[in-house]
Design a protein around this motif. Structure first.
Motif, PDB file in Angstrom:
ATOM      1  N   TRP A   1      23.868 -43.997  44.709  1.00  0.00           N
ATOM      2  CA  TRP A   1      22.446 -44.013  44.357  1.00  0.00           C
ATOM      3  C   TRP A   1      21.933 -45.396  43.967  1.00  0.00           C
ATOM      4  O   TRP A   1      20.870 -45.813  44.434  1.00  0.00           O
ATOM      5  N   ALA A   2      22.692 -46.100  43.117  1.00  0.00           N
ATOM      6  CA  ALA A   2      22.138 -47.287  42.451  1.00  0.00           C
ATOM      7  C   ALA A   2      22.360 -48.579  43.245  1.00  0.00           C
ATOM      8  O   ALA A   2      23.269 -48.684  44.080  1.00  0.00           O
ATOM      9  N   ASP A   3      21.509 -49.561  42.922  1.00  0.00           N
ATOM     10  CA  ASP A   3      21.688 -50.921  43.438  1.00  0.00           C
ATOM     11  C   ASP A   3      22.446 -51.784  42.439  1.00  0.00           C
ATOM     12  O   ASP A   3      22.990 -52.826  42.797  1.00  0.00           O
ATOM     13  N   ALA A   4      22.417 -51.372  41.178  1.00  0.00           N
ATOM     14  CA  ALA A   4      23.099 -52.149  40.133  1.00  0.00           C
ATOM     15  C   ALA A   4      23.392 -51.229  38.943  1.00  0.00           C
ATOM     16  O   ALA A   4      22.765 -50.181  38.782  1.00  0.00           O
ATOM     17  N   ILE A   5      24.337 -51.670  38.136  1.00  0.00           N
ATOM     18  CA  ILE A   5      24.745 -50.914  36.945  1.00  0.00           C
ATOM     19  C   ILE A   5      24.498 -51.776  35.708  1.00  0.00           C
ATOM     20  O   ILE A   5      24.797 -52.976  35.724  1.00  0.00           O
ATOM     21  N   ILE A   6      23.950 -51.148  34.679  1.00  0.00           N
ATOM     22  CA  ILE A   6      23.921 -51.777  33.350  1.00  0.00           C
ATOM     23  C   ILE A   6      24.822 -50.912  32.485  1.00  0.00           C
ATOM     24  O   ILE A   6      24.649 -49.689  32.445  1.00  0.00           O
ATOM     25  N   ILE A   7      25.796 -51.529  31.832  1.00  0.00           N
ATOM     26  CA  ILE A   7      26.745 -50.704  31.077  1.00  0.00           C
ATOM     27  C   ILE A   7      27.036 -51.292  29.695  1.00  0.00           C
ATOM     28  O   ILE A   7      27.281 -52.497  29.567  1.00  0.00           O
ATOM     29  N   ASN A   8      26.939 -50.410  28.704  1.00  0.00           N
ATOM     30  CA  ASN A   8      27.485 -50.713  27.384  1.00  0.00           C
ATOM     31  C   ASN A   8      28.656 -49.753  27.206  1.00  0.00           C
ATOM     32  O   ASN A   8      28.462 -48.596  26.837  1.00  0.00           O
ATOM     33  N   PRO A   9      29.871 -50.220  27.489  1.00  0.00           N
ATOM     34  CA  PRO A   9      31.011 -49.299  27.429  1.00  0.00           C
ATOM     35  C   PRO A   9      31.449 -48.978  25.995  1.00  0.00           C
ATOM     36  O   PRO A   9      32.407 -48.247  25.795  1.00  0.00           O
ATOM     37  N   ALA A  10      30.756 -49.565  25.007  1.00  0.00           N
ATOM     38  CA  ALA A  10      31.087 -49.350  23.593  1.00  0.00           C
ATOM     39  C   ALA A  10      32.567 -49.684  23.363  1.00  0.00           C
ATOM     40  O   ALA A  10      33.052 -50.674  23.914  1.00  0.00           O
ATOM     41  N   ALA A  11      33.293 -48.864  22.606  1.00  0.00           N
ATOM     42  CA  ALA A  11      34.686 -49.229  22.294  1.00  0.00           C
ATOM     43  C   ALA A  11      35.565 -49.318  23.545  1.00  0.00           C
ATOM     44  O   ALA A  11      36.563 -50.052  23.557  1.00  0.00           O
ATOM     45  N   LEU A  12      35.176 -48.610  24.614  1.00  0.00           N
ATOM     46  CA  LEU A  12      35.969 -48.663  25.854  1.00  0.00           C
ATOM     47  C   LEU A  12      36.026 -50.086  26.418  1.00  0.00           C
ATOM     48  O   LEU A  12      36.947 -50.430  27.163  1.00  0.00           O
ATOM     49  N   THR A  13      35.033 -50.879  26.060  1.00  0.00           N
ATOM     50  CA  THR A  13      34.979 -52.288  26.469  1.00  0.00           C
ATOM     51  C   THR A  13      36.303 -52.993  26.236  1.00  0.00           C
ATOM     52  O   THR A  13      36.725 -53.832  27.026  1.00  0.00           O
ATOM     53  N   HIS A  14      36.908 -52.635  25.101  1.00  0.00           N
ATOM     54  CA  HIS A  14      38.021 -53.441  24.623  1.00  0.00           C
ATOM     55  C   HIS A  14      39.384 -53.012  25.171  1.00  0.00           C
ATOM     56  O   HIS A  14      40.356 -53.730  24.983  1.00  0.00           O
ATOM     57  N   TYR A  15      39.427 -51.849  25.837  1.00  0.00           N
ATOM     58  CA  TYR A  15      40.748 -51.404  26.310  1.00  0.00           C
ATOM     59  C   TYR A  15      40.753 -50.564  27.581  1.00  0.00           C
ATOM     60  O   TYR A  15      41.843 -50.243  28.078  1.00  0.00           O
ATOM     61  N   SER A  16      39.583 -50.217  28.122  1.00  0.00           N
ATOM     62  CA  SER A  16      39.633 -49.247  29.233  1.00  0.00           C
ATOM     63  C   SER A  16      39.768 -49.911  30.602  1.00  0.00           C
ATOM     64  O   SER A  16      38.788 -50.347  31.216  1.00  0.00           O
ATOM     65  N   TYR A  17      40.999 -49.916  31.089  1.00  0.00           N
ATOM     66  CA  TYR A  17      41.214 -50.411  32.449  1.00  0.00           C
ATOM     67  C   TYR A  17      40.636 -49.437  33.469  1.00  0.00           C
ATOM     68  O   TYR A  17      40.331 -49.817  34.601  1.00  0.00           O
ATOM     69  N   ALA A  18      40.479 -48.172  33.064  1.00  0.00           N
ATOM     70  CA  ALA A  18      39.872 -47.186  33.980  1.00  0.00           C
ATOM     71  C   ALA A  18      38.406 -47.535  34.236  1.00  0.00           C
ATOM     72  O   ALA A  18      37.928 -47.470  35.377  1.00  0.00           O
ATOM     73  N   VAL A  19      37.693 -47.928  33.175  1.00  0.00           N
ATOM     74  CA  VAL A  19      36.285 -48.326  33.343  1.00  0.00           C
ATOM     75  C   VAL A  19      36.210 -49.609  34.176  1.00  0.00           C
ATOM     76  O   VAL A  19      35.419 -49.733  35.104  1.00  0.00           O
ATOM     77  N   ARG A  20      37.067 -50.539  33.856  1.00  0.00           N
ATOM     78  CA  ARG A  20      37.083 -51.788  34.624  1.00  0.00           C
ATOM     79  C   ARG A  20      37.387 -51.543  36.106  1.00  0.00           C
ATOM     80  O   ARG A  20      36.696 -52.058  36.989  1.00  0.00           O
ATOM     81  N   ASP A  21      38.413 -50.714  36.372  1.00  0.00           N
ATOM     82  CA  ASP A  21      38.771 -50.442  37.771  1.00  0.00           C
ATOM     83  C   ASP A  21      37.639 -49.732  38.506  1.00  0.00           C
ATOM     84  O   ASP A  21      37.409 -49.985  39.698  1.00  0.00           O
ATOM     85  N   ALA A  22      36.936 -48.844  37.810  1.00  0.00           N
ATOM     86  CA  ALA A  22      35.813 -48.137  38.443  1.00  0.00           C
ATOM     87  C   ALA A  22      34.715 -49.136  38.821  1.00  0.00           C
ATOM     88  O   ALA A  22      34.155 -49.077  39.922  1.00  0.00           O
ATOM     89  N   LEU A  23      34.433 -50.071  37.920  1.00  0.00           N
ATOM     90  CA  LEU A  23      33.401 -51.086  38.218  1.00  0.00           C
ATOM     91  C   LEU A  23      33.817 -51.938  39.419  1.00  0.00           C
ATOM     92  O   LEU A  23      32.996 -52.260  40.276  1.00  0.00           O
ATOM     93  N   THR A  24      35.089 -52.265  39.475  1.00  0.00           N
ATOM     94  CA  THR A  24      35.578 -53.040  40.621  1.00  0.00           C
ATOM     95  C   THR A  24      35.463 -52.218  41.905  1.00  0.00           C
ATOM     96  O   THR A  24      35.037 -52.718  42.941  1.00  0.00           O
ATOM     97  N   ALA A  25      35.817 -50.941  41.797  1.00  0.00           N
ATOM     98  CA  ALA A  25      35.865 -50.076  42.987  1.00  0.00           C
ATOM     99  C   ALA A  25      34.491 -49.887  43.627  1.00  0.00           C
ATOM    100  O   ALA A  25      34.369 -49.873  44.856  1.00  0.00           O
ATOM    101  N   VAL A  26      33.456 -49.726  42.796  1.00  0.00           N
ATOM    102  CA  VAL A  26      32.150 -49.397  43.387  1.00  0.00           C
ATOM    103  C   VAL A  26      31.438 -50.614  43.971  1.00  0.00           C
ATOM    104  O   VAL A  26      30.490 -50.484  44.744  1.00  0.00           O
ATOM    105  N   ARG A  27      31.878 -51.786  43.576  1.00  0.00           N
ATOM    106  CA  ARG A  27      31.342 -53.033  44.132  1.00  0.00           C
ATOM    107  C   ARG A  27      29.822 -53.148  44.018  1.00  0.00           C
ATOM    108  O   ARG A  27      29.154 -53.638  44.919  1.00  0.00           O
TER     109      ARG A  27
END
Ligand code: DQA
Length: 149
Positions: free
Chosen positions: A68-94
């Motif tokens: 759907w989106a052209d861009a993502i704005i994300i505040n991952p909150a505490a996940l920022t500091h340790y979530s490789y799953a969130v990071r990998d998802a951001l990489t995956a969707v390009r």
């Protein structure tokens, strides 16, 4: 077609207004979201807002943005500091992503200074409270417009 932004907020951000107001402000979560929608409208953007306290739902939201989106704005909150799953998802969707933190994470505890997602985003906006989301809308618009040229 208007630029479409998926704005994703992580754990505990639903408590905005009552949660540690010295760091996160006194504005309620619904009020912040209302301002985001208003600013998006002024800028001619379409925005979808999601908040979840669950890592998997954040990953799902990032994946859904792909359709759907052209861009993502994300505040991952505490996940920022340790979530490789969130990071990998951001990489995956390009999709271009902008990371927002309400508080100045660099002026707080040591663990907040490190973001595992920052290497895969276009840029970070930190320390401006909810204004950060509004600034991120402009940043996202610029990034999308520039990439279409
Ligand atoms: C936050 C900063 C994080 O360290 C914290 O865990 C949050 C909010 C911010 O917006 O300042 O939940 O992302």
């Amino acid at each position: 077609m208007p630029t479409r932004i998926s704005l994703i907020q992580g754990p505990n951000l639903n408590l905005l207004g009552s949660r540690e107001p010295d760091f996160y402000g006194r504005e309620a979560f619904d009020e912040v979201n209302r301002k985001i929608k208003q600013r998006a409208q002024e800028l001619g953007l379409e925005v979808r807002i999601l908040q979840s306290n669950h890592e998997g739902e954040i990953v799902d939201a990032i994946q859904d943005a792909r359709n759907w989106a052209d861009a993502i704005i994300i505040n991952p909150a505490a996940l920022t500091h340790y979530s490789y799953a969130v990071r990998d998802a951001l990489t995956a969707v390009r999709l271009p992503a902008i990371e927002v933190h309400l508080s100045n994470v660099h002026a707080r505890e040591e663990f907040r200074r490190h973001s595992v997602v920052s290497p895969v985003v276009v840029g970070q906006i930190v320390g401006f409270g909810s204004l950060g989301y509004l600034l991120a809308l402009e940043a996202a618009q610029k990034v999308v417009d520039t990439s279409h040229k």
